[in-house]
Motif scaffolding. Sequence first.
Motif, short mmCIF file in Angstrom:
data_model
loop_
_atom_site.label_atom_id
_atom_site.label_comp_id
_atom_site.label_asym_id
_atom_site.label_seq_id
_atom_site.Cartn_x
_atom_site.Cartn_y
_atom_site.Cartn_z
N LEU A 80 0.80 -1.23 0.00
CA LEU A 80 0.00 0.00 0.00
C LEU A 80 0.83 1.27 0.00
CD1 LEU A 80 -2.85 -0.88 2.51
CD2 LEU A 80 -2.99 -0.71 0.02
N LYS A 81 2.12 1.16 0.28
CA LYS A 81 2.97 2.35 0.35
C LYS A 81 2.94 3.11 -0.97
CE LYS A 81 7.71 3.67 0.99
NZ LYS A 81 8.56 3.44 -0.14
N PRO A 82 2.62 4.41 -0.91
CA PRO A 82 2.59 5.21 -2.15
C PRO A 82 3.98 5.28 -2.79
CG PRO A 82 1.53 6.38 -0.35
CD PRO A 82 2.20 5.18 0.23
N ARG A 83 3.97 5.18 -4.10
CA ARG A 83 5.23 5.23 -4.85
C ARG A 83 5.23 6.46 -5.75
NH1 ARG A 83 3.45 0.57 -3.78
NH2 ARG A 83 4.69 -1.24 -3.30
N GLY A 84 6.44 6.92 -5.99
CA GLY A 84 6.74 8.01 -6.92
C GLY A 84 5.64 8.91 -7.20
#
Length: 84
Positions: A80-84
């Motif tokens: 779930l960690k937001p990327r770029g």
Amino acid sequence: MRALRWVLVVALALAVLALAALTLGVFATLNPNAPLWLRSLGSVEGVLSARVGLEGVASYSRAVGLTLLTSLLAGLAAYLKPRG
């Protein structure tokens, strides 16, 4: 949406840390030579599992179950960690 994902990741990370500590405590209760503070964490887990209704389950089985749950939550937090 991005802020909500960060909130979920932080909440899941805190849950993972708590479950990891309880898991370590349960494994420590299996060893009589483990430090007292680790066995105390296992006692806390024993009280919590009794409240949930898992007092009849063996300590090793609870420890393995907690290990799997902790791993799944850690993987979900990483996913779930937001990327770029």
